[in-house]
Design an enzyme around this catalytic site. Sequence first.
Site, PDB file in Angstrom:
ATOM      1  N   TYR A  80       0.831  -1.211   0.000  1.00  0.00           N
ATOM      2  CA  TYR A  80       0.000   0.000   0.000  1.00  0.00           C
ATOM      3  C   TYR A  80       0.867   1.264   0.000  1.00  0.00           C
ATOM      4  CZ  TYR A  80      -3.477  -3.391   1.761  1.00  0.00           C
ATOM      5  OH  TYR A  80      -4.285  -4.487   1.947  1.00  0.00           O
ATOM      6  N   LEU A 101     -17.217  -4.301   2.515  1.00  0.00           N
ATOM      7  CA  LEU A 101     -18.323  -3.476   1.996  1.00  0.00           C
ATOM      8  C   LEU A 101     -18.418  -3.578   0.480  1.00  0.00           C
ATOM      9  CD1 LEU A 101     -17.591  -0.324   4.195  1.00  0.00           C
ATOM     10  CD2 LEU A 101     -19.197  -2.182   4.669  1.00  0.00           C
TER      11      LEU A 101
END
Length: 279
Positions: A55, A194
């Site tokens: 990341y 999600l």
Amino acid sequence: MITRIKPAPTLSLANDVRIPQLGLGTWPMNDAEAAHAVSQAIEIGYRLIDTAENYQNEKGVGEGIRASGIQRSEMFVTTKFNRQWHGIEGARTACEASLKRLGLDYIDLFLVHWPNPDQNRYVEAFQGLVKLLEAGKVRAIGTSNFKPAHLQRLFDLGLVPHLNQIQMDPYHRRDDLVAIHRAKGIITESWRPLGAGNAMQRDPEIQAIAQRLGRTAAQVLLRWQVQQGFVTCPKSSDPLRQAQNLSIFDFDLSEDEMATLDALGRLDPEMFDADRFGH
Ligand SMILES: NC(=O)c1ccc[n+]([C@@H]2O[C@H](COP(=O)([O-])OP(=O)(O)OC[C@H]3O[C@@H](n4cnc5c(N)ncnc54)[C@H](OP(=O)(O)O)[C@@H]3O)[C@@H](O)[C@H]2O)c1
């Protein structure tokens, strides 16, 4: 305005290290965004932060933790390493580099990010983690995106990860893996709970449950995870959504509601396949 929420309950890993059941995902934040989002999340009540070498925001995550003023021992930091470090010595090098970027002197949970079976060194990568655990550089060790066949190679050597972090949500059920995890005492952690975008949150069946309970679709999706004993790490940079995502430990989904969500599982040809994708 910051709303303070009670920190998430913790679960016990097989070595008795306790992991919060819900944390903050940090992909795709850069260092500056991560520093801000992490210190804000800690103020709200988050105690688990999920990052990775890939990341490129471990530095920001470390800054956010320090800026929050919280004691290191109150926090649980997960990071992961890339394919180039798969090997015993490589895992050690990756750990030192992550510690340096994070500005920490230990990692709570260190994961092999993807198995990368084409390179066939994920077993050695995990053996490297075992050495780091013995050396006290990390408190727990695990895998990410390992499928049953990849885990089996570890089991064959008597090795069992404390946790396997996988893509999972009501649309992407992983029953085969969950059953193996439960049988072996491995904690399941989900990523992208999600669904990253809004499609799943707009699902009429999920919306109906949310409306009935006076909750948001995101809260229903996260509750589905933790009610099954999983750890999860939704990403949000927004203080209201961060608070909302942590506020899921004060209600239950009924058996019928869980069954409705369970029935949403479907085949997704676009889903990442760890036999073909990895870094
Ligand atoms: N191990 C792996 O290979 C792997 C792979 C992918 C991800 N991960 C980890 O898992 C974490 C979570 O996955 P993800 O970030 O891909 O997806 P996600 O957490 O399912 O979704 C994040 C998206 O949902 C939005 N969101 C968050 N809370 C919301 C809410 N309450 N209502 C409406 N929208 C909301 C966020 O926007 P805002 O920020 O604007 O709120 C963001 O766009 C990552 O951040 C990363 O740490 C791991």
